[in-house]
Scaffold this active site. Structure first.
Site, PDB file in Angstrom:
ATOM      1  N   GLY A  29       0.833  -1.200   0.000  1.00 45.16           N
ATOM      2  CA  GLY A  29       0.000   0.000   0.000  1.00 45.16           C
ATOM      3  C   GLY A  29       0.866   1.248   0.000  1.00 45.16           C
ATOM      4  O   GLY A  29       0.507   2.271   0.598  1.00 45.16           O
ATOM      5  N   ASP A  33      -1.569   7.322   1.745  1.00 44.19           N
ATOM      6  CA  ASP A  33      -1.215   8.475   2.573  1.00 44.19           C
ATOM      7  C   ASP A  33      -0.264   8.132   3.711  1.00 44.19           C
ATOM      8  O   ASP A  33       0.612   8.928   4.058  1.00 44.19           O
ATOM      9  CB  ASP A  33      -2.497   9.095   3.145  1.00 44.19           C
ATOM     10  CG  ASP A  33      -2.830  10.398   2.452  1.00 44.19           C
ATOM     11  OD1 ASP A  33      -2.203  10.685   1.411  1.00 44.19           O
ATOM     12  OD2 ASP A  33      -3.699  11.132   2.956  1.00 44.19           O
ATOM     13  N   ASP A 201       0.402   0.226  17.286  1.00 44.44           N
ATOM     14  CA  ASP A 201      -0.498   1.295  17.722  1.00 44.44           C
ATOM     15  C   ASP A 201       0.413   2.485  17.987  1.00 44.44           C
ATOM     16  O   ASP A 201       1.153   2.490  18.977  1.00 44.44           O
ATOM     17  CB  ASP A 201      -1.254   0.899  18.985  1.00 44.44           C
ATOM     18  CG  ASP A 201      -2.248   1.967  19.417  1.00 44.44           C
ATOM     19  OD1 ASP A 201      -1.993   3.158  19.153  1.00 44.44           O
ATOM     20  OD2 ASP A 201      -3.280   1.618  19.995  1.00 44.44           O
ATOM     21  N   HIS A 202       0.384   3.465  17.100  1.00 42.05           N
ATOM     22  CA  HIS A 202       1.432   4.491  17.160  1.00 42.05           C
ATOM     23  C   HIS A 202       1.396   5.298  18.453  1.00 42.05           C
ATOM     24  O   HIS A 202       2.382   5.941  18.805  1.00 42.05           O
ATOM     25  CB  HIS A 202       1.349   5.419  15.936  1.00 42.05           C
ATOM     26  CG  HIS A 202       0.212   6.374  15.949  1.00 42.05           C
ATOM     27  ND1 HIS A 202      -1.015   6.079  15.422  1.00 42.05           N
ATOM     28  CD2 HIS A 202       0.101   7.632  16.450  1.00 42.05           C
ATOM     29  CE1 HIS A 202      -1.817   7.107  15.576  1.00 42.05           C
ATOM     30  NE2 HIS A 202      -1.170   8.062  16.198  1.00 42.05           N
ATOM     31  N   LYS A 206       4.723   7.220  21.293  1.00 40.75           N
ATOM     32  CA  LYS A 206       4.852   8.628  21.708  1.00 40.75           C
ATOM     33  C   LYS A 206       5.685   8.708  22.987  1.00 40.75           C
ATOM     34  O   LYS A 206       5.531   7.898  23.904  1.00 40.75           O
ATOM     35  CB  LYS A 206       3.466   9.243  21.919  1.00 40.75           C
ATOM     36  CG  LYS A 206       2.678   9.405  20.619  1.00 40.75           C
ATOM     37  CD  LYS A 206       1.325  10.033  20.872  1.00 40.75           C
ATOM     38  CE  LYS A 206       0.554  10.196  19.564  1.00 40.75           C
ATOM     39  NZ  LYS A 206       1.166  11.183  18.677  1.00 40.75           N
ATOM     40  N   HIS A 264      -6.100   3.057  20.825  1.00 40.08           N
ATOM     41  CA  HIS A 264      -5.323   4.104  21.495  1.00 40.08           C
ATOM     42  C   HIS A 264      -5.718   4.277  22.964  1.00 40.08           C
ATOM     43  O   HIS A 264      -4.877   4.285  23.863  1.00 40.08           O
ATOM     44  CB  HIS A 264      -5.519   5.451  20.798  1.00 40.08           C
ATOM     45  CG  HIS A 264      -5.124   5.455  19.350  1.00 40.08           C
ATOM     46  ND1 HIS A 264      -4.104   4.695  18.855  1.00 40.08           N
ATOM     47  CD2 HIS A 264      -5.623   6.152  18.298  1.00 40.08           C
ATOM     48  CE1 HIS A 264      -3.982   4.912  17.556  1.00 40.08           C
ATOM     49  NE2 HIS A 264      -4.898   5.787  17.193  1.00 40.08           N
TER      50      HIS A 264
END
Length: 514
Positions: A29, A33, A201-202, A206, A264
Site C-alpha cells: 500500500g 497516505d 499502535d502508534h 509517543k 489508542h
C-alpha cells in the site's frame, strides 16, 4: 523544520543508540497516505540520526504503475511536506534514495509476490540486506488476510537463501470486533509466528506514553499513592479538531469507538492501570497490560446506555472557520448513525482500582486537538481551610499531556501572597521541549526502529488485542439493540453533546477542560 543542535547536560552520559542489522522493509500500500505522511518521513529522520543500518532498503509495493524514479520523487515530496526535519537535505537524500525501489503488483496475484521475492534477493546481493525482511501492511484492513496468505505461498514469511529474519507489522484496526480479531489472528499466525508479528499502535511510540512507565516505575514517590485509596477518578481525553479528512468510506463503517477507544485509549488505560512488571522486557510489560485489560468490568449489553454516551457533530465553527456536519462529509451516508464522539465509564475490578471510575472521552471536530490523561486525587480527609480561604480550591490533578506540548503537570494548593490565608490552585509542570531542548521524535520513528531491532515491547500481543476487544464488542452489541440517539447532537467546535456533561454530573463529577 530543521532543528538546531544545542548541548544539554540532561543528555550527557546517555548510552549510544542501538543499531539494527541490515534489512529491507516492504511497504504494502506504498502509494497511500500513510507511507507519504508518516512512514517515509520517519525512515528519513532515522537516516538523518544515523540510526538506520548500512544497506537499509525500502520496497514500495502497490497496484499503481510507477517507475522507481517517480516513486522516489513522491516520497521526497512527502518528506518535504510532512517530516519534522525539513526541507530535505539533498546530500542525505541522494544516499537514502539509493535504497528505495518500487514493485508494481496486486495483492491477489501470486505471480506478483514472486517478482517481489526477486527484488528482495537482488537487495540481498547488491545492498547486503542479509535476508532480513520487514513487511508493513499499510493497506485497508480487508486486504490483510490476502497479503499474508500470499506471502506464505511465496515462502516470503521464512528466511531467504541468505538466512536472516522476517517480521510483519500490522496497522490498526485489528479486526472489527472480538470475533473478527480472533479470526484475523488465526489467519496471520498460520503463516507467521507470534514473535514475528508486530501489531502497531502508534500511540505507544509517543514519548509521553513511554514516559508514563518511567514516571510510575522509576520514581519512588508515586506508586504508593497510585491506587483506590488516593485516586478519585481517571479521565482520558483524546480530542481532535479535525473531521474525517477524506476518510468517509472508512470512518462511516468504523466510528469513534472502534477508531480510537479500542486501540489508542485502552492502551493508555492499560499503561496507567498495569501493575509493575518484573522487568522492562516485551513479555513482562505486556503480561501486566493484559492483566489490566482483562480486569475491566464485564459490560452488560442490555445496560450499555448507563455507561456510554454517543454523539455526532453537526455543522459549526472550528478555529474560526466554518466546517460541515458529519453527514455532509464526502463518502458519508447522509443518514449515517455512526458516532463521531463517545464517552464511557469503565471500572477495573482488581485490588488496586476497585471502585475507581475510568472516564474515557474522544470526539472529532472538538475545539482543539489534545490528548491528556488526568488523574484526580481525593480531597483531603479534613478540610482545614474553609470558606473564602479555599473557595476556588480544586482537587489535586496529575495531568499527563500526550499531545501537543508533551509534558506532565501537577495541580496543587498554594497560599496567595498577602496577610490573609487564601488558597489557590497552581500547577507544577514539566515540558519535554524545554527540559531536554530537543524535539521529540515521531512515534513511527521509535516503533520502526524497535521492529528492526526485534523489540516488541511497544507493540500489542494477540491476547492483548483480544482483551481490548471484549468490552468494546459488548458495547457495540448493546448499541445495536438500543434506540439510536437523535443525531447530530453536538455542534462542531464544542466539547460534545450535553448528555456527556450530564453523564459525569450524575456521578457528582465534571470533565476536566484540557
Amino acid at each position: 523544520m530543521q532543528s538546531a543542535t544545542v548541548a544539554n547536560p540532561l543528555r550527557e552520559g546517555l548510552p549510544q543508540e542501538r543499531t539494527p542489522a541490515p534489512c529491507a522493509m516492504v511497504i504494502f500500500g506504498a502509494s497511500g497516505d500513510l507511507t507519504r505522511r508518516k512512514l517515509m518521513p520517519a525512515l528519513y529522520n532515522l537516516a538523518l540520526e544515523g540510526l538506520l543500518p548500512p544497506g537499509f532498503s525500502v520496497v514500495g509495493y502497490a497496484r499503481r504503475d510507477l517507475e522507481h524514479g517517480t516513486f522516489r520523487d513522491q516520497m521526497r515530496e512527502g518528506v518535504n511536506q510532512f517530516s519534522r526535519r525539513r526541507p530535505v537535505d539533498p546530500d542525505m537524500w541522494e544516499v537514502f534514495e539509493q535504497g528505495i525501489s518500487y514493485v508494481q503488483g496486486t495483492f491477489e496475484d501470486p505471480g506478483d509476490y514472486e517478482r517481489l521475492g526477486q527484488e528482495l534477493r537482488r537487495l540481498d546481493r547488491e545492498r547486503g540486506t542479509q535476508g532480513n525482511r520487514i513487511y508493513y501492511l499499510a493497506t485497508p484492513p480487508d486486504q490483510y488476510e490476502t497479503i499474508v496468505d500470499n506471502l506464505g505461498r511465496a515462502g516470503l514469511n521464512k528466511p531467504g537463501e541468505a538466512g536472516g529474519w522476517t517480521r510483519l507489522i500490522v496497522e490498526k484496526p485489528f479486526g472489527r470486533d472480538l470475533q473478527s480479531a480472533m479470526v484475523l489472528n488465526d489467519r496471520v499466525l498460520r503463516i507467521f509466528e507470534e514473535e514475528q508479528v508486530f501489531r502497531i499502535d502508534h500511540y505507544l511510540g509517543k514519548e509521553t506514553v513511554q514516559n508514563i512507565l518511567a514516571f510510575r516505575f522509576a520514581n519512588g514517590i508515586f506508586e504508593p499513592i497510585w491506587n483506590r485509596n488516593y485516586i478519585d477518578n481517571v479521565q482520558i481525553t483524546v480530542a481532535e479538531s479535525i473531521g474525517i479528512e477524506g476518510r468517509g468510506a472508512y470512518y462511516d463503517q468504523s466510528g469513534a469507538l472502534r477508531d480510537m477507544v479500542q486501540n489508542h485509549m485502552l492502551q493508555l488505560l492499560s499503561v496507567i492501570a498495569m501493575e509493575p512488571p518484573i522487568a522492562f522486557e516485551a513479555d513482562a510489560v505486556r503480561d501486566e497490560k493484559v492483566k489490566a485489560l482483562r480486569a475491566i468490568r464485564q459490560v452488560d449489553p442490555a445496560r450499555v446506555d448507563e455507561i456510554t454516551v454517543r454523539g455526532q457533530y453537526s455543522a459549526g465553527w472550528v478555529g474560526g472557520q466554518p466546517v460541515p456536519g458529519y453527514r455532509e462529509e464526502p463518502n458519508v451516508d447522509p443518514n449515517s448513525m455512526t458516532e463521531t464522539f463517545v464517552a464511557l465509564k469503565l471500572f477495573i475490578d482488581n485490588w488496586r482500582w476497585a471502585g475507581v471510575p475510568f472516564y474515557l472521552r474522544t470526539g472529532k471536530r472538538m475545539p482543539r486537538r489534545v490528548t491528556e490523561i488526568a488523574i484526580q486525587f481525593k480531597r483531603v480527609p479534613h478540610p482545614l481551610f474553609r470558606g473564602a480561604a479555599a473557595e476556588s480550591l480544586e482537587p489535586n490533578v496529575l495531568a499527563i499531556r500526550i499531545q501537543p506540548d508533551e509534558g506532565i503537570s501537577l495541580k496543587i494548593a498554594a497560599k496567595v501572597p498577602g496577610p490573609q490565608i487564601r488558597l489557590r490552585s497552581v500547577n507544577m509542570g514539566f515540558l519535554y521541549g524545554t527540559s531536554f531542548l530537543v524535539e521529540s521524535p515521531d512515534a513511527y520513528e521509535r516503533l520502526l526502529l524497535d521492529c528492526m531491532l526485534g523489540d516488541s515491547t511497544l507493540f500489542t500481543r494477540r491476547d492483548e488485542t483480544e482483551a481490548a476487544w471484549r468490552p468494546i464488542t459488548a458495547i457495540l452489541e448493546g448499541w445495536a439493540e438500543a434506540p439510536p440517539p437523535l443525531f447530530p447532537n453536538y455542534e462542531a467546535g464544542t466539547w460534545g453533546p450535553p448528555e456527556a456533561d450530564e453523564f459525569l454530573a450524575r456521578d457528582g463529577r465534571e470533565w476536566r477542560r484540557p
